[in-house]
Design a protein around this motif. Structure first.
Motif, PDB file in Angstrom:
ATOM      1  N   PHE A  23       0.829  -1.204   0.000  1.00 14.31           N
ATOM      2  CA  PHE A  23       0.000   0.000   0.000  1.00 14.31           C
ATOM      3  C   PHE A  23       0.870   1.263   0.000  1.00 14.31           C
ATOM      4  O   PHE A  23       0.616   2.207  -0.747  1.00 14.31           O
ATOM      5  CB  PHE A  23      -0.932  -0.019   1.214  1.00 14.31           C
ATOM      6  N   VAL A  24       1.891   1.292   0.834  1.00  9.47           N
ATOM      7  CA  VAL A  24       2.788   2.458   0.891  1.00  9.47           C
ATOM      8  C   VAL A  24       3.509   2.623  -0.433  1.00  9.47           C
ATOM      9  O   VAL A  24       3.625   3.742  -0.955  1.00  9.47           O
ATOM     10  CB  VAL A  24       3.782   2.326   2.066  1.00  9.47           C
ATOM     11  N   LEU A  29       4.183   5.468  -5.613  1.00 11.39           N
ATOM     12  CA  LEU A  29       4.152   5.395  -7.073  1.00 11.39           C
ATOM     13  C   LEU A  29       3.114   6.355  -7.653  1.00 11.39           C
ATOM     14  O   LEU A  29       3.390   7.066  -8.618  1.00 11.39           O
ATOM     15  CB  LEU A  29       3.856   3.958  -7.519  1.00 11.39           C
ATOM     16  N   ILE A  30       1.949   6.396  -7.046  1.00 10.75           N
ATOM     17  CA  ILE A  30       0.907   7.314  -7.508  1.00 10.75           C
ATOM     18  C   ILE A  30       1.352   8.763  -7.351  1.00 10.75           C
ATOM     19  O   ILE A  30       1.189   9.581  -8.250  1.00 10.75           O
ATOM     20  CB  ILE A  30      -0.418   7.050  -6.755  1.00 10.75           C
ATOM     21  N   GLN A  31       1.956   9.076  -6.204  1.00 11.63           N
ATOM     22  CA  GLN A  31       2.423  10.441  -5.990  1.00 11.63           C
ATOM     23  C   GLN A  31       3.513  10.801  -6.994  1.00 11.63           C
ATOM     24  O   GLN A  31       3.530  11.904  -7.540  1.00 11.63           O
ATOM     25  CB  GLN A  31       2.934  10.610  -4.567  1.00 11.63           C
ATOM     26  N   PHE A  32       4.417   9.898  -7.257  1.00 10.45           N
ATOM     27  CA  PHE A  32       5.484  10.151  -8.225  1.00 10.45           C
ATOM     28  C   PHE A  32       4.900  10.403  -9.613  1.00 10.45           C
ATOM     29  O   PHE A  32       5.299  11.341 -10.310  1.00 10.45           O
ATOM     30  CB  PHE A  32       6.450   8.963  -8.252  1.00 10.45           C
ATOM     31  N   LEU A  37       3.594  13.923 -14.092  1.00 11.68           N
ATOM     32  CA  LEU A  37       2.625  14.234 -15.137  1.00 11.68           C
ATOM     33  C   LEU A  37       1.964  15.596 -14.972  1.00 11.68           C
ATOM     34  O   LEU A  37       1.671  16.266 -15.956  1.00 11.68           O
ATOM     35  CB  LEU A  37       1.543  13.149 -15.188  1.00 11.68           C
ATOM     36  N   PHE A  38       1.692  15.990 -13.745  1.00 12.44           N
ATOM     37  CA  PHE A  38       0.928  17.207 -13.524  1.00 12.44           C
ATOM     38  C   PHE A  38       1.749  18.269 -12.828  1.00 12.44           C
ATOM     39  O   PHE A  38       1.243  19.015 -12.002  1.00 12.44           O
ATOM     40  CB  PHE A  38      -0.327  16.905 -12.714  1.00 12.44           C
ATOM     41  N   GLN A  39       3.020  18.338 -13.158  1.00  8.32           N
ATOM     42  CA  GLN A  39       3.878  19.354 -12.573  1.00  8.32           C
ATOM     43  C   GLN A  39       3.433  20.720 -13.086  1.00  8.32           C
ATOM     44  O   GLN A  39       3.355  20.936 -14.293  1.00  8.32           O
ATOM     45  CB  GLN A  39       5.329  19.088 -12.964  1.00  8.32           C
ATOM     46  N   LYS A 162      13.217  21.890  -3.361  1.00  8.91           N
ATOM     47  CA  LYS A 162      13.133  20.494  -3.782  1.00  8.91           C
ATOM     48  C   LYS A 162      11.742  19.952  -3.500  1.00  8.91           C
ATOM     49  O   LYS A 162      11.117  20.304  -2.500  1.00  8.91           O
ATOM     50  CB  LYS A 162      14.172  19.652  -3.024  1.00  8.91           C
ATOM     51  N   PRO A 163      11.226  19.077  -4.375  1.00 14.93           N
ATOM     52  CA  PRO A 163       9.892  18.506  -4.139  1.00 14.93           C
ATOM     53  C   PRO A 163       9.911  17.566  -2.936  1.00 14.93           C
ATOM     54  O   PRO A 163      10.918  16.917  -2.659  1.00 14.93           O
ATOM     55  CB  PRO A 163       9.594  17.745  -5.425  1.00 14.93           C
ATOM     56  N   LYS A 164       8.794  17.520  -2.237  1.00 20.07           N
ATOM     57  CA  LYS A 164       8.668  16.651  -1.069  1.00 20.07           C
ATOM     58  C   LYS A 164       7.530  15.672  -1.315  1.00 20.07           C
ATOM     59  O   LYS A 164       6.511  16.033  -1.872  1.00 20.07           O
ATOM     60  CB  LYS A 164       8.373  17.474   0.181  1.00 20.07           C
TER      61      LYS A 164
END
Length: 177
Positions: A23-24, A29-32, A37-39, A162-164
């Motif tokens: 799950f983690v 993976l979804i967040q990445f 994609l939506f930066q 930096k992205p978190k």
């Protein structure tokens, strides 16, 4: 004969741990994927500048670079005083046109800017207020910017944060106590 005993097995905690880890990983993976994609692209409000060469020949591209080098210092002051800068820009373009005996036109208004790969993303094709300098027939590659230091001049860019990842930050808070 032996009596029949009911066999009881201990609950497997390993399957629960595997499910939590999966799950983690899926959340990461979804967040990445969402991050890639939506930066969000930087919005470039204001006037853009576009310098279009006569053709893609080496000589025309070199001439375009010479024109760019002559007008770039003027463009640095555009944001603080657009009217005076535009007049100065017109004078420089006229002088360059006479000096090199090449037709150079300066126009303002809405112009179509092609899509551009920039800062690890794509700036979409759009119509924006702009200053367009066209050398000759204007069928060559172009050089453009939004007349703001963060867009045109890399040495003046602000340092980016930096992205978190929220899951990683949450885990660090959870286990840092």
């Amino acid at each position: 004969m032996l009596p029949d005993y009911e066999i009881k097995r201990a609950p497997r905690i390993g399957k629960q741990i595997d499910a939590v880890i999966l799950f983690v990983w899926m959340l990461l993976l979804i967040q990445f994927c969402l991050f890639i994609l939506f930066q969000p692209m930087e919005q470039t409000d204001g006037t853009r500048f576009r310098l279009i060469a006569n053709s893609n020949s080496v000589e025309d591209q070199q001439f375009k670079n010479e024109v760019r080098d002559n007008i770039e210092p003027i463009l640095r002051t555009y944001q603080s005083n657009p009217q005076e800068t535009y007049v100065e820009l017109e004078q420089v373009v006229d002088k360059l046109s006479e000096k090199y005996e090449e037709k150079i036109t300066l126009s303002t208004g809405q112009a179509l800017f092609p899509p551009k790969v920039w800062n690890d993303g794509i700036v979409a094709q759009t119509h924006v207020d702009s200053i367009v300098i066209t050398i000759g027939s204007g069928r060559g590659d172009n050089w453009w910017c939004a007349l703001f230091p963060k867009v045109c001049y890399k040495d003046e860019e602000k340092k980016k944060e930096k992205p978190k990842f929220f899951v990683w930050e949450w885990l660090k808070k959870k286990f840092s106590t």
